[in-house]
Scaffold this motif. Structure first.
Motif, short mmCIF file in Angstrom:
data_model
loop_
_atom_site.label_atom_id
_atom_site.label_comp_id
_atom_site.label_asym_id
_atom_site.label_seq_id
_atom_site.Cartn_x
_atom_site.Cartn_y
_atom_site.Cartn_z
N UNK A 23 -4.56 46.10 -16.18
CA UNK A 23 -4.63 47.33 -15.42
C UNK A 23 -5.94 48.08 -15.67
N UNK A 24 -6.35 48.14 -16.95
CA UNK A 24 -7.60 48.84 -17.27
C UNK A 24 -8.79 48.15 -16.62
N UNK A 25 -8.80 46.81 -16.64
CA UNK A 25 -9.89 46.08 -15.99
C UNK A 25 -9.88 46.30 -14.48
N UNK A 159 -10.82 46.22 -1.64
CA UNK A 159 -11.43 44.90 -1.82
C UNK A 159 -11.38 44.46 -3.28
N UNK A 160 -11.84 45.32 -4.18
CA UNK A 160 -11.87 44.94 -5.59
C UNK A 160 -10.49 44.98 -6.23
N UNK A 161 -9.62 45.84 -5.74
CA UNK A 161 -8.29 45.92 -6.32
C UNK A 161 -7.46 44.68 -6.01
N UNK A 162 -7.58 44.16 -4.80
CA UNK A 162 -6.78 43.01 -4.38
C UNK A 162 -7.51 41.68 -4.50
N UNK A 176 -9.39 38.88 -20.09
CA UNK A 176 -10.26 39.48 -19.09
C UNK A 176 -9.68 39.41 -17.69
N UNK A 177 -8.51 38.81 -17.53
CA UNK A 177 -7.93 38.68 -16.20
C UNK A 177 -7.61 40.04 -15.60
N UNK A 178 -7.65 40.10 -14.28
CA UNK A 178 -7.26 41.30 -13.56
C UNK A 178 -5.77 41.21 -13.22
N UNK A 179 -5.26 42.27 -12.62
CA UNK A 179 -3.82 42.34 -12.36
C UNK A 179 -3.38 41.29 -11.35
N UNK A 180 -4.24 40.95 -10.39
CA UNK A 180 -3.87 39.93 -9.41
C UNK A 180 -3.63 38.58 -10.08
N UNK A 181 -4.47 38.20 -11.03
CA UNK A 181 -4.26 36.96 -11.77
C UNK A 181 -3.06 37.09 -12.71
N UNK A 182 -2.87 38.29 -13.28
CA UNK A 182 -1.73 38.50 -14.17
C UNK A 182 -0.40 38.30 -13.48
N UNK A 183 -0.29 38.72 -12.23
CA UNK A 183 0.96 38.50 -11.49
C UNK A 183 1.23 37.02 -11.30
N UNK A 184 0.19 36.25 -11.05
CA UNK A 184 0.37 34.81 -10.90
C UNK A 184 0.82 34.18 -12.21
N UNK A 199 8.18 44.62 -10.48
CA UNK A 199 7.50 45.72 -11.16
C UNK A 199 5.98 45.51 -11.10
N UNK A 200 5.52 44.29 -11.35
CA UNK A 200 4.09 44.00 -11.25
C UNK A 200 3.58 44.15 -9.83
N UNK A 201 4.37 43.71 -8.84
CA UNK A 201 3.95 43.86 -7.44
C UNK A 201 3.85 45.32 -7.04
N UNK A 202 4.73 46.16 -7.60
CA UNK A 202 4.66 47.59 -7.32
C UNK A 202 3.37 48.19 -7.88
N UNK A 203 3.03 47.80 -9.12
CA UNK A 203 1.77 48.27 -9.70
C UNK A 203 0.57 47.82 -8.88
#
Length: 247
Positions: A23-25, A159-162, A176-184, A199-203
């Motif tokens: 999330x911070x990244x 763009x950068x968020x998704x 160093x992963x972002x949230x999009x990779x974390x959900x995967x 919960x992750x998809x909501x974030x």
């Protein structure tokens, strides 16, 4: 049973730590660095294009359109080789590097069309007062382009968020992963744990629509009207040639 419970608790703690890092990244890249650099470079490039004579301006607009037509997947290999030679693989610099070029050619064109609508008289008056190019852009152009700044800022954040492909290609460390990779990763770890995935998809989803109602209300600059912004010399609705601000 105790060992299984301890292992599950350790796994939950590790996941919470990783999620906080993701999330911070994500907020740092999408909300701060990417948006700030994109607004600076895209607005500056669009302003410079609007001040050029006809032929070089038309050539740059055509180049920007051709760049937009090129598939992004065709640039993955070239970008990977360049970043590898520069030693930027597995760093956040690879994710924000497109912001140095305006992130997307359409953002530059949006600013270009915005600055082209500014009448020549405003730039001529600034030129007579001895205003340099930087002050023309910062004190004259940007206040008139506030709606475009808000729109490009929101589109850049989305763009950068998704973004999923760039972190997948250029980041190697899980920390160093972002949230999009974390959900995967969460989906591959436990595909049946739907509450955790939701919960992750909501974030991942909430920040994007919440950016629209929180955008500031755009107010018209004092002393300017719609007729002033659209009026130009003679009967032409668009000036044929911009006025260069002195360096």
């Amino acid at each position: 049973m105790v060992s299984n419970a301890d292992g599950l608790a350790k796994l939950c703690n590790d996941l919470s730590d990783c999620t906080a890092g993701w999330l911070s990244a994500q907020f740092t890249l999408g909300g701060l660095v990417g948006v700030t650099i994109t607004l600076f470079t895209a607005s500056l490039a669009g302003f410079a294009m609007a001040q050029l004579p006809d032929r070089p301006r038309q050539a740059l607009v055509l180049t920007a359109v051709l760049v937009m037509m090129a598939p992004s997947s065709g640039m993955w290999l070239a970008r990977f080789v360049i970043f590898k030679e520069l030693g930027l693989i597995d760093s956040y610099g690879t994710l924000v590097a497109p912001a140095l070029m305006g992130t997307n050619a359409s953002f530059v064109l949006l600013f270009y069309w915005t600055f082209r609508r500014v009448p020549l008289e405003l730039f001529e008056a600034a030129r007579l007062d001895g205003t340099g190019a930087e002050r023309c852009w910062a004190q004259l152009g940007l206040p008139l382009a506030r709606p475009t700044l808000v729109a490009v800022g929101i589109l850049t954040f989305v763009h950068y968020w998704s973004d999923f492909v760039d972190p997948l290609l250029f980041l190697k460390s899980e920390s160093r992963y972002t949230l999009a990779i974390g959900l995967r990763i969460l989906q591959q770890l436990d595909i049946t744990n739907w509450p955790l995935l939701m919960a992750g998809a909501t974030l991942m989803t909430v920040p994007t629509p919440s950016a629209w109602p929180k955008q500031p209300r755009i107010k018209r600059p004092h002393g300017l009207s719609l007729s002033t912004l659209t009026r130009s010399r003679g009967r032409r609705s668009w000036p044929r040639r911009g006025v260069r601000c002195p360096p």
